[in-house]
Design a protein around this motif. Structure first.
Motif, PDB file in Angstrom:
ATOM      1  N   LYS A  28       0.813  -1.221   0.000  1.00 31.47           N
ATOM      2  CA  LYS A  28       0.000   0.000   0.000  1.00 31.47           C
ATOM      3  C   LYS A  28       0.846   1.271   0.000  1.00 31.47           C
ATOM      4  O   LYS A  28       0.562   2.203  -0.726  1.00 31.47           O
ATOM      5  N   CYS A  29       1.900   1.301   0.854  1.00 32.19           N
ATOM      6  CA  CYS A  29       2.662   2.545   1.004  1.00 32.19           C
ATOM      7  C   CYS A  29       4.111   2.427   0.526  1.00 32.19           C
ATOM      8  O   CYS A  29       4.798   3.427   0.419  1.00 32.19           O
ATOM      9  N   GLY A  30       4.591   1.216   0.288  1.00 34.65           N
ATOM     10  CA  GLY A  30       5.947   1.026  -0.195  1.00 34.65           C
ATOM     11  C   GLY A  30       7.022   1.058   0.872  1.00 34.65           C
ATOM     12  O   GLY A  30       8.206   0.976   0.566  1.00 34.65           O
ATOM     13  N   ALA A  31       6.647   1.175   2.143  1.00 35.16           N
ATOM     14  CA  ALA A  31       7.628   1.210   3.228  1.00 35.16           C
ATOM     15  C   ALA A  31       8.109  -0.194   3.574  1.00 35.16           C
ATOM     16  O   ALA A  31       7.392  -1.177   3.379  1.00 35.16           O
ATOM     17  N   LEU A  32       9.326  -0.269   4.110  1.00 34.87           N
ATOM     18  CA  LEU A  32       9.841  -1.550   4.574  1.00 34.87           C
ATOM     19  C   LEU A  32       9.077  -1.977   5.815  1.00 34.87           C
ATOM     20  O   LEU A  32       8.731  -1.145   6.665  1.00 34.87           O
ATOM     21  N   VAL A  33       8.792  -3.260   5.926  1.00 33.93           N
ATOM     22  CA  VAL A  33       8.112  -3.802   7.101  1.00 33.93           C
ATOM     23  C   VAL A  33       8.922  -4.972   7.651  1.00 33.93           C
ATOM     24  O   VAL A  33       9.703  -5.593   6.934  1.00 33.93           O
ATOM     25  N   ARG A  34       8.735  -5.230   8.910  1.00 34.09           N
ATOM     26  CA  ARG A  34       9.336  -6.401   9.541  1.00 34.09           C
ATOM     27  C   ARG A  34       8.195  -7.338   9.912  1.00 34.09           C
ATOM     28  O   ARG A  34       7.264  -6.936  10.611  1.00 34.09           O
ATOM     29  N   ILE A  35       8.256  -8.556   9.440  1.00 32.41           N
ATOM     30  CA  ILE A  35       7.201  -9.529   9.733  1.00 32.41           C
ATOM     31  C   ILE A  35       7.736 -10.517  10.747  1.00 32.41           C
ATOM     32  O   ILE A  35       8.767 -11.156  10.522  1.00 32.41           O
ATOM     33  N   TYR A  36       7.049 -10.609  11.888  1.00 30.63           N
ATOM     34  CA  TYR A  36       7.461 -11.498  12.973  1.00 30.63           C
ATOM     35  C   TYR A  36       6.322 -12.396  13.404  1.00 30.63           C
ATOM     36  O   TYR A  36       5.153 -11.982  13.362  1.00 30.63           O
ATOM     37  N   PRO A  37       6.653 -13.591  13.876  1.00 29.91           N
ATOM     38  CA  PRO A  37       5.608 -14.425  14.483  1.00 29.91           C
ATOM     39  C   PRO A  37       5.233 -13.835  15.836  1.00 29.91           C
ATOM     40  O   PRO A  37       6.054 -13.203  16.498  1.00 29.91           O
ATOM     41  N   THR A  38       3.973 -14.033  16.221  1.00 33.28           N
ATOM     42  CA  THR A  38       3.536 -13.581  17.543  1.00 33.28           C
ATOM     43  C   THR A  38       3.682 -14.734  18.529  1.00 33.28           C
ATOM     44  O   THR A  38       3.992 -15.857  18.144  1.00 33.28           O
ATOM     45  N   ASN A  39       3.418 -14.448  19.775  1.00 31.48           N
ATOM     46  CA  ASN A  39       3.483 -15.492  20.795  1.00 31.48           C
ATOM     47  C   ASN A  39       2.246 -16.380  20.781  1.00 31.48           C
ATOM     48  O   ASN A  39       2.130 -17.288  21.579  1.00 31.48           O
ATOM     49  N   TYR A  40       1.312 -16.172  19.836  1.00 30.82           N
ATOM     50  CA  TYR A  40       0.135 -17.032  19.724  1.00 30.82           C
ATOM     51  C   TYR A  40      -0.059 -17.543  18.292  1.00 30.82           C
ATOM     52  O   TYR A  40      -1.164 -17.629  17.778  1.00 30.82           O
ATOM     53  N   ASP A  41       1.043 -17.865  17.613  1.00 29.93           N
ATOM     54  CA  ASP A  41       1.039 -18.526  16.298  1.00 29.93           C
ATOM     55  C   ASP A  41       0.365 -17.749  15.176  1.00 29.93           C
ATOM     56  O   ASP A  41      -0.265 -18.338  14.309  1.00 29.93           O
ATOM     57  N   ARG A  42       0.486 -16.456  15.192  1.00 30.29           N
ATOM     58  CA  ARG A  42       0.056 -15.608  14.077  1.00 30.29           C
ATOM     59  C   ARG A  42       1.264 -14.773  13.672  1.00 30.29           C
ATOM     60  O   ARG A  42       2.297 -14.802  14.312  1.00 30.29           O
ATOM     61  N   TRP A  43       1.126 -13.997  12.610  1.00 32.80           N
ATOM     62  CA  TRP A  43       2.211 -13.152  12.126  1.00 32.80           C
ATOM     63  C   TRP A  43       1.737 -11.719  12.077  1.00 32.80           C
ATOM     64  O   TRP A  43       0.585 -11.439  11.767  1.00 32.80           O
ATOM     65  N   VAL A  44       2.647 -10.771  12.379  1.00 34.64           N
ATOM     66  CA  VAL A  44       2.294  -9.358  12.409  1.00 34.64           C
ATOM     67  C   VAL A  44       3.344  -8.563  11.637  1.00 34.64           C
ATOM     68  O   VAL A  44       4.527  -8.876  11.663  1.00 34.64           O
ATOM     69  N   SER A  45       2.864  -7.531  10.921  1.00 37.00           N
ATOM     70  CA  SER A  45       3.756  -6.604  10.219  1.00 37.00           C
ATOM     71  C   SER A  45       4.050  -5.443  11.152  1.00 37.00           C
ATOM     72  O   SER A  45       3.135  -4.754  11.611  1.00 37.00           O
ATOM     73  N   LEU A  46       5.333  -5.243  11.408  1.00 34.53           N
ATOM     74  CA  LEU A  46       5.751  -4.168  12.309  1.00 34.53           C
ATOM     75  C   LEU A  46       6.534  -3.111  11.539  1.00 34.53           C
ATOM     76  O   LEU A  46       7.134  -3.398  10.501  1.00 34.53           O
TER      77      LEU A  46
END
Length: 106
Positions: free
Chosen positions: A30-48
């Motif tokens: 959407k915005c072209g910015a770099l993101v960091r994708i990490y697993p969460t502590n409950y087996d999902r993934w989040v873009s930070l």
């Protein structure tokens, strides 16, 4: 819980062990910015976001921390994202904002 936290990112693809080319960091479509994708502590993934900010600058629903998971031999094996909940951090304490807070589409 994952949807409320914004932990709806797709997992990172497993790199091919035979491919030795450079792996570029993911970019937000959407915005072209770099993101960091990490697993969460409950087996999902989040873009930070790619930066840490003081807690006072990040609204409570978007605050995350990166935590190292120790293995039985006491060596760090992986990093997971944990939502900051319960006890509010100090205003100057660094947190990692969810990318959706920073995302400004073109």
């Amino acid at each position: 819980m994952a949807e409320a936290d914004g932990a709806t990112a797709a997992p990172r693809p497993e790199p091919d062990p035979d491919n030795v080319s450079w792996i570029e960091p993911p970019v937000c479509p959407k915005c072209g910015a770099l993101v960091r994708i990490y697993p969460t502590n409950y087996d999902r993934w989040v873009s930070l976001a790619a930066v840490e900010l003081p807690a006072k600058d990040v609204p409570e629903p978007f605050r995350w921390r990166l935590t190292r998971l120790p293995d039985p031999s006491r060596l760090t094996t992986d990093i997971v994202a944990v939502r900051v909940r319960g006890v509010d951090p100090l205003p100057s304490e660094p947190v990692v904002p969810a990318h959706r807070m920073m995302c400004v589409p073109d």
